[in-house]
Design a protein around this motif. Structure first.
Motif: not given
Ligand code: PLP
Length: 385
Positions: A17-41
């Motif tokens: 829901e948060g992403i839908a409301r932000s309208g940021a569907f392509t790349l951007g902060p959410i993808v960056d954050r997941f990439e950071g978390a997955f690299a660290s994992y």
């Protein structure tokens, strides 16, 4: 199933829901954050989110410099995508046979598949079991070949203490919903410690674009969706626990089934190897009868995979009349994936164990033949015919 865990489902729906409301569907902060978390994992310097596990392989192969006509060694027993990616990237797969016990490639089987044109190898941590990497990395160094680990079934597995994906020039992951870490659709990632490879995959996944509307190389539409990144970021927090549950289920199945004639359990796992049990694959010469018996007891099984890649019509043009991977071919007729998921209950485990034992006793002991279910009798007749 995410929908059977109300707390998780609530978190995931809130993220979506948060992403839908932000309208940021392509790349951007959410993808960056997941990439950071997955690299660290994964304990790697970089993770780059892409649109699928197949795209992860294709882009990793392009990033390590695969050139038209290069040969790449892949296991004969893997999901088709491992070999498909080689061809999609312009290379030519060479099929390596697998070890009968682990069902994985070994340094010896890679050596046997080598030609002068081989530039790289793709070991696959199939079913979640880690490939014996050390001798393979040594072999690749000797050949001057690159290594891309296909980790699509092994998120979080460790080899000699470090995560899979961190050993090769790059590691690739799939987030197809049924994988150990699954999205709500398709997704994938490339992990690497090499910043040149990470940079190259970032360019390739989005039309070689840098900066906006300036295209440095020919790429593709291969990005991880922000919606999927949002789902994956929440689910990643539970991955260790889910893998632990899978190991618990595997231990449970091992003791519930026990030692039987005619049904072989997955080989035990000793250090430096590890297993995150994407699959729990048993071997049985009367495999089709075993599956029929389990089905008649309400237990669904599958075959991963019924046709080894080197014998599949998709790669018919590479066949030379012989069988380059006879062990993989034999295994394809004997393997059976039992149910395996983190939330399997003790009673479900017991029921599977009971059904497999009943089959083995009936199949192996004439005195008990009268207890054979009609399904087994049919299966056995079919096997003999
Ligand atoms: C699932 C899988 C892939 C492909 O991943 P997709 O996300 O389905 O494209 C590649 N290799 C292996 C071993 C897999 O299991």
């Amino acid at each position: 199933m995410d929908s059977s865990d109300p707390e998780l489902l609530g978190e995931l729906l809130a993220a979506v829901e948060g992403i839908a409301r932000s309208g940021a569907f392509t790349l951007g902060p959410i993808v960056d954050r997941f990439e950071g978390a997955f690299a660290s994992y994964c304990e790697t310097a970089h993770a780059v989110g892409v649109s699928s596990g197949t795209e992860a392989l294709v882009l990793a192969l392009r990033a390590v410099g695969l050139a038209e006509g290069d040969e790449v060694i892949v296991p004969a027993n893997s999901f088709i995508a491992t070999a498909e990616a080689v061809r999609l990237a312009g290379g030519r797969p060479r099929f390596a046979d697998v070890d009968a016990d682990t069902q994985l490639v070994t340094a010896e089987s890679l050596r046997a598949a080598r030609t002068e044109a081989v530039r790289g190898v793709i070991p696959v941590h199939l079913f979640g079991r880690t490939v014996e990497l050390e001798p393979i990395l040594a072999l690749a160094r000797e050949w001057g070949a690159w290594v891309v680990e296909d980790c699509a079934q092994a998120h979080g597995a460790r080899y000699a203490g470090a995560r899979v994906g961190s050993f090769g020039d790059a590691g690739t992951f799939s987030f197809y919903p049924a994988k150990n870490l699954g999205a709500w659709g398709d997704g994938g990632a490339v992990v690497t410690n090499r910043s040149d490879i990470a940079e190259r995959v970032r360019l390739l996944r989005s039309h070689g674009e840098s900066p906006r509307y300036h295209h440095q190389i020919v790429g593709t539409t291969g990005r991880l969706d922000a919606l999927q990144a949002g789902v994956l970021e929440r689910k990643l927090r539970r991955l260790e626990a889910w893998n632990e549950d899978r190991r618990r289920v595997a231990d449970g199945l091992r003791s519930a089934i026990g030692k039987l004639d005619g049904v072989e359990l997955p080989a035990l796992v000793d250090p430096p190897a590890d297993h995150v049990y994407h699959g729990f694959v048993v071997r049985c010469e009367e495999r089709d009868a075993l599956r029929a018996h389990l089905k008649s007891n309400g237990i669904a099984t599958a075959i991963h995979y019924p046709v080894p890649i080197h014998r599949s019509p998709a790669f018919e043009d590479l066949a030379d009349g012989g069988d380059v991977a006879p062990t993989a071919t034999r295994l394809a007729g004997e393997i059976c994936s039992l149910p395996m998921f983190p939330s399997m209950s003790a009673s479900q485990i017991a029921r599977i164990g009971e059904a497999v034992r009943q089959f083995a006793v009936a199949a192996g002991n004439g005195a008990n033949a009268k207890h054979v279910s009609p399904a087994i009798a049919r299966g056995r007749a079919a096997t003999r015919a």
